[in-house]
Design a protein around this motif. Sequence first.
Motif, PDB file in Angstrom:
ATOM      1  N   ASP A 274       0.822  -1.208   0.000  1.00 47.30           N
ATOM      2  CA  ASP A 274       0.000   0.000   0.000  1.00 47.30           C
ATOM      3  C   ASP A 274       0.858   1.260   0.000  1.00 47.30           C
TER       4      ASP A 274
ATOM      5  N   LEU B 264      -0.518   3.936  -2.090  1.00 54.16           N
ATOM      6  CA  LEU B 264      -1.780   4.382  -1.507  1.00 54.16           C
ATOM      7  C   LEU B 264      -1.561   5.425  -0.422  1.00 54.16           C
TER       8      LEU B 264
ATOM      9  N   VAL C 220      -0.937  -1.284  -5.007  1.00 49.24           N
ATOM     10  CA  VAL C 220      -2.276  -0.695  -5.056  1.00 49.24           C
ATOM     11  C   VAL C 220      -2.232   0.789  -5.431  1.00 49.24           C
ATOM     12  N   LYS C 221      -3.249   1.208  -6.174  1.00 52.69           N
ATOM     13  CA  LYS C 221      -3.548   2.614  -6.437  1.00 52.69           C
ATOM     14  C   LYS C 221      -2.736   3.241  -7.558  1.00 52.69           C
TER      15      LYS C 221
END
Length: 253
Positions: free
Chosen positions: A155, A158, A188-189
């Motif tokens: 993450d 993120l 992610v992201k």
Amino acid sequence: MDFRTTVERAQRLKQLHADHRPLVLPTVWDVWSARTAAKAGFPALTVGSHPLADSRGAADQEGQTFEEVIAAVRPIIAAVDVPVSVDLEAGYGQTPADLVAGLTEVGGVGLNIEDTVHAEGGRLRSTEEHAGYVAGVRAAADDAGIPVWVNGRTDLFLHAADASAVLDEAIERLRALEQAGADSVYPVKIQDDDELLATVTGAVGVPVNTTAHPVKHDLERFRRLGVGRITYGPLLQLALTDAMTDMLGPWAP
């Protein structure tokens, strides 16, 4: 589910990743959504933590216990004849061995494990800590004799105010996960950033997972950028929410 069937499904999931670039795994949350996706022709599925929580009136980010999640995914896995992976967030405080044992006991053959530790204020595991946990999961699966597919998620993007500023650190983290035994990695992201996605996919030797919206994104674009695996996260459920809202609107008082 019996041991032999679980092993066969795990082997099938591994082969599917080799046969399809990218392999699209619809993110489901209950028996109905799983059966619908399987009937649509998808050869494997994943259960997402966010849509699963929403379907059960719980909070995402480990708002359910590990035991509750395993009890919820058991009937989903049993309802379909395809391999099913499960998003197990940061591990719910379980040891890698207990995590793998609980997953495989109900027939799960893949897992997503992230580095945001929700039970500890949402802190981010260090690169070494997260790689160590993934290595423990890999070892536990090997010891169990089941080739569980491990999707190592970070993450880092993120949490960053500027995703490009943490690119080098993210690549270092993803490479550490690969070396620890992750079969795929999941930054992610960055699904809407062509440059970041292409750089990441070119920096590791395992499939890179990206989140996709089933309506707003394009499969061929992800293939062109080198993505090896696609999941929907909560976006399939959200797309269906939009569609249901539109259908029901004219009928509302």
